[in-house]
Design a protein around this motif. Structure first.
Motif, PDB file in Angstrom:
ATOM      1  N   HIS A   1       0.845  -1.208   0.000  1.00 37.50           N
ATOM      2  CA  HIS A   1       0.000   0.000   0.000  1.00 37.50           C
ATOM      3  C   HIS A   1       0.872   1.246   0.000  1.00 37.50           C
ATOM      4  CE1 HIS A   1      -3.930   2.101   1.459  1.00 37.50           C
ATOM      5  NE2 HIS A   1      -3.194   2.911   0.698  1.00 37.50           N
TER       6      HIS A   1
ATOM      7  N   HIS B   1       1.510   5.280  -2.218  1.00 39.55           N
ATOM      8  CA  HIS B   1       1.222   6.258  -3.269  1.00 39.55           C
ATOM      9  C   HIS B   1       2.607   6.773  -3.629  1.00 39.55           C
ATOM     10  CE1 HIS B   1      -2.908   5.768  -2.151  1.00 39.55           C
ATOM     11  NE2 HIS B   1      -2.480   5.768  -0.899  1.00 39.55           N
TER      12      HIS B   1
ATOM     13  N   LYS C   1      -9.244   0.213  -7.027  1.00 40.03           N
ATOM     14  CA  LYS C   1      -9.330   0.706  -5.641  1.00 40.03           C
ATOM     15  C   LYS C   1     -10.646   1.451  -5.461  1.00 40.03           C
ATOM     16  CE  LYS C   1      -7.572   2.117  -1.562  1.00 40.03           C
ATOM     17  NZ  LYS C   1      -6.683   3.274  -1.484  1.00 40.03           N
TER      18      LYS C   1
ATOM     19  N   HIS D   1      -6.748  -1.333   4.265  1.00 42.19           N
ATOM     20  CA  HIS D   1      -6.553  -0.782   5.614  1.00 42.19           C
ATOM     21  C   HIS D   1      -7.223  -1.705   6.618  1.00 42.19           C
ATOM     22  CE1 HIS D   1      -5.065   3.210   4.513  1.00 42.19           C
ATOM     23  NE2 HIS D   1      -5.971   3.253   3.544  1.00 42.19           N
TER      24      HIS D   1
ATOM     25  N   ASP E   1       0.921   2.898   3.222  1.00 45.13           N
ATOM     26  CA  ASP E   1       0.122   4.059   2.806  1.00 45.13           C
ATOM     27  C   ASP E   1       0.955   5.338   2.771  1.00 45.13           C
ATOM     28  OD1 ASP E   1      -2.093   5.244   1.755  1.00 45.13           O
ATOM     29  OD2 ASP E   1      -3.124   5.541   3.671  1.00 45.13           O
TER      30      ASP E   1
HETATM   31 ZN   LIG Z   1      -3.647   4.898   0.600  1.00 40.94          ZN
END
Ligand SMILES: [Zn+2]
Length: 414
Positions: free
Chosen positions: A66, A68, A175, A234, A326
């Protein structure tokens, strides 16, 4: 000449303790030929470049399930032995994608492309105007009728349509945001309605793609599982778990990427200790270090012990747990507590704190994400696998923090 060149591309790593993605094996030697592992436990071929790994442990390159990311993010990840990043929302120009595929100093990646969200929905609340990449004319996304943080869908038809566009633009999985905002300090965010969520999952499956949910609350988790999601990007952190919910998730077969490092940051805990570790600070820019020392702090009332207990319960129930962070593409203090690569090691430590054994935590960063994302060429040390490898001093199977004692990293054999 050709033969000599070929010989130069053969490397043998000897005397290593080898974790093959599942377990520690008896063999102590592997041979890399070009971009792949050609042999495990064989004799060292004549002319091979030797790497004596005495006192060290060899692992498959780590996978962050996970992120970005960006070219910078991928470069930082690789410096920490994270050879693959799985992006859960982001965008890439054709040029940047090409560059990432060609460069040897960046991690490999897969991406969902844009996520599906409601008009004005998550993650709009986290992105302020000047951080909106639309401001950068050279980085226009490939979809001209949808904006960066606004691939909005209000109806099942729009969701179905948008999934088709994402797939056409190269999304590796889909997603889907189910976020009402409370843990990000923005309660009452617009959300996709249930029919739209179900349509998005159905469309993802129509194209043979995984449907992956963004959910941080019990209610959204229940909704995601009922909609048939393949994975949760998550963990729910608004309440403690119930055995009923754990059973529901386990029976659905969905994987969970808890992103404990994020949850910790959301609850106001900066990654100060990690940033103070010389093995981390020596590989990181001041801006990223400052980001690590900061935190989201949008849900300080949360209980991190409950979060750890939830992970333990899911793991015990047989749910596949994946390492994910994340982390954001740029170092932004209000999205702090996280950094590319380094946070994967932090996540491994937190999974062990939750009760996974070190070997179970290491599987969660290697063979398990490879299996769940169909990355059959990595996550394992075996003949034919990509030579994505991490060599660390010490024994992370006993002391998980040893994963940070990085001696060498190979990506595609380089
Ligand atoms: Zn994320």
């Amino acid at each position: 000449m050709k033969k000599i060149y070929h010989m130069e591309r053969i490397t043998a790593i000897t005397n290593a303790r080898i974790f093959d993605g599942e377990r520690v094996i008896n063999d102590q030697t592997i041979v890399i030929n070009g971009a792949s592992i050609s042999a495990v436990g064989s004799a060292v071929p004549a002319g091979a470049t030797l790497v004596n790994a005495q006192g060290a442990t060899l692992l498959p390159g780590l996978i962050d399930a996970h992120v970005h990311t960006s070219l910078d993010g991928l470069r930082n990840a690789l410096a920490f032995g994270v050879t693959t990043e799985l992006e859960m929302l982001g965008y890439w120009t054709t040029q940047d994608r090409k560059e990432a595929a060609e460069r040897d100093d960046v991690a490999d990646f897969r991406s969902a492309g844009m996520g599906i969200t409601a008009p004005g929905g998550h993650p709009s609340e986290l992105v302020s105007g000047d951080e909106d990449p639309r401001a950068d004319a050279e980085h226009q996304p490939a979809y001209d009728d949808h904006n960066f943080i606004a691939p909005f869908a209000s109806t099942p038809e729009e969701a179905t349509d948008f999934v088709a566009k994402l797939v056409a633009n190269g999304s590796d999985y889909i997603k889907i945001m189910i976020e009402e905002g409370s843990v990000f300090g923005a309660p009452g965010l617009p959300m996709l309605n249930n029919d739209t969520i179900v349509a998005a999952v159905r469309a993802a499956h129509h194209y043979g793609k995984l449907a992956i949910a963004h959910t941080l609350t019990v209610a959204s988790t229940q909704q995601a599982i009922a909609a048939g999601m393949d994975g949760l990007a998550h963990l729910f952190i608004d309440r403690s778990h119930t055995s009923e919910l754990v059973t529901t998730i386990a029976e659905s077969g969905a994987f969970v990427t808890p992103c404990l490092v994020l949850n910790s940051s959301i609850m106001g805990r900066p990654a100060t200790e990690l940033a103070a570790d010389e093995r981390v600070s020596s590989k990181m820019s001041q801006t990223w270090l400052d980001t690590l020392r900061s935190s989201f702090n949008t849900f300080p009332q949360g209980n991190f012990d409950d979060v750890l207990a939830t992970v333990a319960a899911l793991h015990k129930a047989g749910v596949d747990i994946l390492v994910g962070t994340d982390v954001s593409p740029l170092p932004l203090p209000h999205l702090g507590g996280l950094a590319h690569g380094a946070s994967v090691h932090h996540e491994l430590q937190l999974l062990v704190e939750a009760g996974l054994t070190p070997i179970e935590a290491l599987r969660a960063a290697t063979s398990v994400p490879a299996r769940r994302f169909g990355l059959t060429d990595r996550g394992h040390i075996a003949p034919g696998a990509r030579a994505d490898l991490l060599l660390v001093d010490g024994d992370p199977l006993t002391n998980i923090a040893d994963t940070l004692s990085i001696r060498a990293v190979w990506r595609r054999g380089v």
